[in-house]
Design a protein around this motif. Structure first.
Motif, PDB file in Angstrom:
ATOM      1  N   PRO A   1     -10.545   5.594  -0.798  1.00 51.97           N
ATOM      2  CA  PRO A   1      -9.691   4.998   0.226  1.00 51.97           C
ATOM      3  C   PRO A   1     -10.357   3.859   0.987  1.00 51.97           C
ATOM      4  CG  PRO A   1     -10.191   7.291   0.762  1.00 51.97           C
ATOM      5  CD  PRO A   1     -10.828   6.987  -0.547  1.00 51.97           C
ATOM      6  N   PHE A   2     -11.670   3.739   0.858  1.00 56.75           N
ATOM      7  CA  PHE A   2     -12.394   2.667   1.541  1.00 56.75           C
ATOM      8  C   PHE A   2     -12.628   1.467   0.627  1.00 56.75           C
ATOM      9  CE2 PHE A   2     -13.485   6.519   3.877  1.00 56.75           C
ATOM     10  CZ  PHE A   2     -13.084   6.137   5.142  1.00 56.75           C
ATOM     11  N   GLU A   3     -12.028   1.493  -0.547  1.00 53.85           N
ATOM     12  CA  GLU A   3     -12.170   0.382  -1.484  1.00 53.85           C
ATOM     13  C   GLU A   3     -11.714  -0.939  -0.849  1.00 53.85           C
ATOM     14  OE1 GLU A   3     -10.956  -0.467  -6.083  1.00 53.85           O
ATOM     15  OE2 GLU A   3      -9.484   0.544  -4.836  1.00 53.85           O
ATOM     16  N   LYS A   4     -10.632  -0.886  -0.118  1.00 52.58           N
ATOM     17  CA  LYS A   4     -10.164  -2.061   0.626  1.00 52.58           C
ATOM     18  C   LYS A   4     -10.982  -2.148   1.907  1.00 52.58           C
ATOM     19  CE  LYS A   4      -6.434  -2.618  -2.047  1.00 52.58           C
ATOM     20  NZ  LYS A   4      -6.286  -3.671  -2.974  1.00 52.58           N
ATOM     21  N   GLU A   5     -11.542  -3.306   2.150  1.00 53.88           N
ATOM     22  CA  GLU A   5     -12.436  -3.443   3.305  1.00 53.88           C
ATOM     23  C   GLU A   5     -11.710  -3.356   4.640  1.00 53.88           C
ATOM     24  OE1 GLU A   5     -15.422  -6.464   3.298  1.00 53.88           O
ATOM     25  OE2 GLU A   5     -15.697  -6.316   1.131  1.00 53.88           O
ATOM     26  N   GLU A   6     -10.549  -3.950   4.731  1.00 57.92           N
ATOM     27  CA  GLU A   6      -9.805  -3.988   5.993  1.00 57.92           C
ATOM     28  C   GLU A   6      -8.828  -2.820   6.100  1.00 57.92           C
ATOM     29  OE1 GLU A   6     -10.176  -6.340   8.453  1.00 57.92           O
ATOM     30  OE2 GLU A   6     -11.830  -7.197   7.289  1.00 57.92           O
TER      31      GLU A   6
ATOM     32  N   ARG B   1      -5.752  -1.214   3.614  1.00 58.67           N
ATOM     33  CA  ARG B   1      -5.634   0.188   3.200  1.00 58.67           C
ATOM     34  C   ARG B   1      -4.234   0.711   3.484  1.00 58.67           C
ATOM     35  NH1 ARG B   1     -10.760   1.379   6.532  1.00 58.67           N
ATOM     36  NH2 ARG B   1     -12.289   0.301   5.259  1.00 58.67           N
ATOM     37  N   VAL B   2      -3.749   0.400   4.674  1.00 59.23           N
ATOM     38  CA  VAL B   2      -2.412   0.832   5.069  1.00 59.23           C
ATOM     39  C   VAL B   2      -1.363   0.155   4.189  1.00 59.23           C
ATOM     40  CG1 VAL B   2      -0.722   0.800   6.949  1.00 59.23           C
ATOM     41  CG2 VAL B   2      -3.124   1.380   7.423  1.00 59.23           C
ATOM     42  N   LYS B   3      -1.534  -1.117   3.932  1.00 57.51           N
ATOM     43  CA  LYS B   3      -0.598  -1.856   3.080  1.00 57.51           C
ATOM     44  C   LYS B   3      -0.552  -1.250   1.679  1.00 57.51           C
ATOM     45  CE  LYS B   3       0.373  -6.517   1.403  1.00 57.51           C
ATOM     46  NZ  LYS B   3      -0.091  -7.912   1.389  1.00 57.51           N
ATOM     47  N   GLN B   4      -1.704  -0.865   1.151  1.00 63.50           N
ATOM     48  CA  GLN B   4      -1.763  -0.231  -0.160  1.00 63.50           C
ATOM     49  C   GLN B   4      -0.963   1.074  -0.161  1.00 63.50           C
ATOM     50  OE1 GLN B   4      -5.537   1.523  -1.321  1.00 63.50           O
ATOM     51  NE2 GLN B   4      -5.205   0.883  -3.462  1.00 63.50           N
ATOM     52  N   LEU B   5      -1.166   1.882   0.863  1.00 59.86           N
ATOM     53  CA  LEU B   5      -0.419   3.140   0.962  1.00 59.86           C
ATOM     54  C   LEU B   5       1.082   2.881   1.044  1.00 59.86           C
ATOM     55  CD1 LEU B   5      -2.604   5.161   3.486  1.00 59.86           C
ATOM     56  CD2 LEU B   5      -2.227   5.698   1.068  1.00 59.86           C
ATOM     57  N   GLN B   6       1.460   2.028   1.994  1.00 54.13           N
ATOM     58  CA  GLN B   6       2.877   1.781   2.247  1.00 54.13           C
ATOM     59  C   GLN B   6       3.583   1.069   1.095  1.00 54.13           C
ATOM     60  OE1 GLN B   6       4.485   3.029   4.792  1.00 54.13           O
ATOM     61  NE2 GLN B   6       2.746   3.713   5.995  1.00 54.13           N
ATOM     62  N   GLY B   7       2.882   0.141   0.461  1.00 58.84           N
ATOM     63  CA  GLY B   7       3.531  -0.685  -0.551  1.00 58.84           C
ATOM     64  C   GLY B   7       3.392  -0.206  -1.977  1.00 58.84           C
TER      65      GLY B   7
END
Length: 162
Positions: free
Chosen positions: A89-94, A98-104
């Motif tokens: 889950p920390f692969e995305k730095e910002e 991370r939230v965008k990945q989850l939501q989208g």
């Protein structure tokens, strides 16, 4: 456990196989969540040890036999996570990424699967799925649960293949 042969199978064939395997595990005494999870471990090279099964044990019978959210549905979500979940889950730095990945990307797949299950059965709650039979330990409820387990494994497989 032996890995299931899924090579060259269509999504429909994979769904049928998942349903059959999951029902077989129910006949062997695994709980609803464990049945679906074990099926996914058999069908997918998720890179996870068999010991992850312990994470699903407490979800049987609607979480600790409280008849809340159906364990087969929980198992479907956990199993889909084996294939579609974030490994890091920390692969995305910002945080916003991370939230965008989850939501989208991630939640829509899981949400679609859960909505499809709910549309099929009218509820996600174990007591509503099983209490119409009046006897939680009776054969009618067990038969119904086995059908639900098979269906949830098949639907999870469908979404894993998408």
């Amino acid at each position: 456990m032996a890995k299931a042969d899924t090579e060259g199978k269509t999504v429909e064939e994979r769904m049928e196989l998942a349903e059959s395997i999951a029902k077989g595990y129910f006949r062997q005494g695994l709980n609803c969540t464990e049945c679906v999870m074990r099926t996914f471990l058999d069908m997918h090279d998720a890179g996870l040890p068999d010991e992850v099964m312990c994470m699903g044990t407490g979800f049987g019978g609607g979480i600790g036999h409280t008849k809340n959210i159906c364990g087969a549905i929980t198992g479907a979500a956990m199993s889909l996570g084996m294939v579609k979940g974030r490994r890091d889950p920390f692969e995305k730095e910002e945080m916003k990424d991370r939230v965008k990945q989850l939501q989208g990307e991630i939640y829509p797949v899981f949400g679609d699967m859960i909505r499809e299950i709910e549309a099929q059965y009218g509820t996600l709650i174990c007591r509503e799925l099983s209490d119409p039979f009046g006897d939680f330990e009776g054969k009618a409820r067990k038969k119904n649960c086995m059908q639900m387990i098979g269906y949830c494994a098949a639907i999870a497989e469908k979404y894993a293949c998408s």
